[in-house]
Design a protein around this motif. Structure first.
Motif, short mmCIF file in Angstrom:
data_model
loop_
_atom_site.label_atom_id
_atom_site.label_comp_id
_atom_site.label_asym_id
_atom_site.label_seq_id
_atom_site.Cartn_x
_atom_site.Cartn_y
_atom_site.Cartn_z
N LEU B 180 0.81 -1.09 -0.13
CA LEU B 180 0.32 0.10 0.10
C LEU B 180 0.57 1.59 -0.34
CD1 LEU B 180 -3.81 0.92 0.29
CD2 LEU B 180 -2.37 0.99 3.06
N GLY B 181 0.59 2.10 -0.82
CA GLY B 181 1.48 3.44 -0.71
C GLY B 181 1.29 3.89 -2.01
N PRO B 182 1.97 4.98 -1.89
CA PRO B 182 2.15 6.43 -3.28
C PRO B 182 2.55 5.52 -4.62
CG PRO B 182 2.73 7.10 -1.44
CD PRO B 182 2.59 5.90 -1.14
N VAL B 183 2.39 5.97 -5.84
CA VAL B 183 2.29 5.06 -6.68
C VAL B 183 2.85 6.37 -7.75
CG1 VAL B 183 1.21 2.72 -6.60
CG2 VAL B 183 0.31 5.03 -7.64
N PRO B 184 3.49 5.97 -9.21
CA PRO B 184 3.93 7.28 -9.76
C PRO B 184 3.06 6.96 -10.38
CG PRO B 184 5.70 4.79 -9.79
CD PRO B 184 4.93 4.82 -8.85
N ALA B 185 2.57 6.00 -10.98
CA ALA B 185 1.18 6.44 -11.90
C ALA B 185 0.52 5.16 -10.94
CB ALA B 185 1.37 6.62 -13.76
N PHE B 186 -0.97 5.17 -11.84
CA PHE B 186 -2.08 4.00 -11.84
C PHE B 186 -1.90 3.29 -13.03
CE2 PHE B 186 -3.37 6.00 -7.84
CZ PHE B 186 -3.51 5.01 -7.17
N TYR B 187 -2.06 2.26 -13.30
CA TYR B 187 -2.46 0.95 -14.36
C TYR B 187 -3.70 1.79 -15.64
CZ TYR B 187 1.28 -1.80 -11.99
OH TYR B 187 1.41 -2.52 -11.14
N PRO B 188 -3.66 2.24 -16.90
CA PRO B 188 -4.37 2.37 -17.29
C PRO B 188 -5.48 1.56 -17.89
CG PRO B 188 -3.04 2.58 -19.10
CD PRO B 188 -1.99 2.41 -17.62
N GLU B 189 -5.01 -0.15 -17.32
CA GLU B 189 -5.40 -1.33 -17.42
C GLU B 189 -4.88 -1.86 -16.48
OE1 GLU B 189 -5.86 -2.37 -21.89
OE2 GLU B 189 -3.43 -2.18 -21.57
N PRO B 190 -5.52 -3.18 -16.50
CA PRO B 190 -5.29 -4.51 -15.31
C PRO B 190 -3.10 -4.45 -16.08
CG PRO B 190 -7.06 -4.44 -15.61
CD PRO B 190 -7.66 -3.66 -16.78
N MET B 191 -2.36 -4.77 -15.14
CA MET B 191 -0.95 -5.05 -15.97
C MET B 191 -0.55 -6.06 -16.37
SD MET B 191 2.11 -5.13 -13.07
CE MET B 191 1.63 -7.21 -13.44
N LEU B 192 -1.84 -6.93 -16.10
CA LEU B 192 -1.83 -8.20 -17.26
C LEU B 192 -1.94 -8.27 -18.22
CD1 LEU B 192 -2.42 -10.94 -13.93
CD2 LEU B 192 -0.52 -10.71 -15.08
N VAL B 193 -2.69 -7.74 -18.49
CA VAL B 193 -3.55 -6.49 -19.81
C VAL B 193 -2.51 -5.36 -20.74
CG1 VAL B 193 -5.40 -5.69 -20.74
CG2 VAL B 193 -6.27 -7.17 -19.13
N GLY B 194 -1.91 -4.61 -20.07
CA GLY B 194 -1.36 -4.19 -19.94
C GLY B 194 0.28 -4.65 -20.89
N GLU B 195 0.34 -5.96 -19.76
CA GLU B 195 2.27 -6.35 -20.56
C GLU B 195 1.80 -7.72 -21.31
OE1 GLU B 195 5.17 -6.03 -19.01
OE2 GLU B 195 4.62 -4.38 -17.78
N GLY B 196 0.42 -7.98 -22.04
CA GLY B 196 0.16 -9.24 -22.35
C GLY B 196 0.28 -10.03 -21.83
N TRP B 197 -0.28 -10.37 -21.03
CA TRP B 197 0.02 -11.99 -20.23
C TRP B 197 -1.64 -12.25 -20.69
CZ3 TRP B 197 2.44 -15.68 -17.71
CH2 TRP B 197 1.60 -16.38 -17.41
N THR B 198 -2.49 -11.62 -20.28
CA THR B 198 -3.75 -12.23 -20.93
C THR B 198 -4.52 -10.90 -21.72
OG1 THR B 198 -5.64 -13.89 -19.61
CG2 THR B 198 -4.44 -12.12 -18.39
N GLN B 199 -6.46 -11.53 -22.23
CA GLN B 199 -7.61 -10.72 -22.01
C GLN B 199 -7.80 -10.68 -21.22
OE1 GLN B 199 -6.85 -7.74 -24.37
NE2 GLN B 199 -5.03 -8.30 -24.82
N ALA B 200 -8.47 -9.34 -20.62
CA ALA B 200 -10.14 -9.58 -19.80
C ALA B 200 -11.57 -9.84 -21.21
CB ALA B 200 -10.32 -8.08 -19.51
#
Lengths: 216, 216
Positions: B180-200
């Protein structure tokens, strides 16, 4: 405060929904407009899920005979639970524990079949798919409260018999009967507190520092 | 609309938090003011629980050596999970799956001991205490997002070894390492989608009418 924080009004709205959400048992019939129901389910569907497996499945019950059969299953389990409670049996039987016949919409939330194929984040904790589904239900609950609709999560049923009733395949599992719809009023405190069943414990009792039992 | 509904602005805020909440893995250190951390935990504590058993317990990890030991447990499980994934092993190992060392606050969420004493709503579904704890975590997640803080739920660990590390009694069980804590930015979509791991998958794929597999 930081650059990602919402406005004071937005934050207050979220804390309001969290504080005013209630597990409702008293409904006033009526109906839910289709676009509103979709909006609520979309809120559920935006929940996190382990490995993005999206394990939630929702069945909308519209057939009166099926709703009646579900009410029957809950009633059977209500009596068995009463017996299991021993000396609190009669107190329990005085509580209203479901609104299956009275709510505008009846949903059953279930876990998908074929779950064993997903090991991402579940190798040592296979029950994390239930955790994901529960987050989805909490989203739905908060959105419903903001829309002025009540929701009750009923877990008084035999899961295998409900699965059979709904034609679920092996490996799928129902975990919630959700009663959703207009209510005459929201309970000012949890119904089980209002009815004198039990008292809520304060947050302090749930917090530890580093080791179990140590003060935070 | 009905008399219990929130204003349009309040409803929009709640849907915004639901839509923008992300399971975060990238943190920027920093700290969380004590009163803000208490506010977030209070949001969790306002969750529903089966039979009002309030099964959630939160351990705030402040000792650096303990945080390091937890990071070690997660790393061990990360490698075992990679092996269990078979042909996706190398893809998995490229993902950032935790922020244990980088987050401002590290919490462990656990189920209480002595759970078997509670049969209200759990006689046929004993895992409903996990469902309650998950609702509490989702409350915390949404409140954190509104406050501009990120949260990540890590389930990559051996629960018995983590229980031992935290001095948990028999019957208690850790179910989440929460970063829990400050983040540089929030992912615009789930990280696993952004990283190409899987599709929603879309909501439509999760909805049935009356019987499993039937269109709603």
């Amino acid at each position: 405060m930081n650059e990602w924080a919402y406005s004071a009004e937005e934050r207050a709205a979220i804390y309001r929904a969290i504080a005013e959400r209630r597990d409702m048992r008293h409904f006033s019939g009526g109906e839910i407009a289709p676009e509103l129901l979709t909006r609520l389910l979309q809120a559920a569907h935006q929940a996190p899920s382990v490995g993005l497996m999206q394990p939630w499945r929702f069945l909308r019950i519209t057939r009166p005979a099926l709703r009646e059969a579900i009410a029957g299953l809950v009633e059977e389990e209500r009596l068995l639970t009463a017996d299991a409670l021993g000396e609190r049996r009669d107190d329990f039987l005085r509580l209203k524990v479901e609104g299956v016949r009275d709510c505008a919409e009846l949903l059953v939330a279930a876990l998908k079949d074929g779950r064993e194929a997903h090991v991402f984040g579940r190798r040592t904790l296979p029950e994390m798919d239930l955790a994901s589904l529960s987050c989805a239900i909490q989203n739905l609950w908060l959105a419903a409260r903001a829309e002025g609709l009540g929701m009750g999560w009923v877990s008084l049923f035999d899961p295998q018999r409900l699965a059979d009733l709904l034609g679920m395949p092996a490996g799928a599992k129902p975990v919630a009967i959700l009663c959703l719809g207009p209510v005459p009023a929201f309970y000012p405190e949890p119904m089980l507190v209002g009815e004198g069943w039990t008292q809520a414990q304060p947050l302090e009792a749930m917090l530890f520092g580093n080791q179990w039992g140590e003060r935070p």
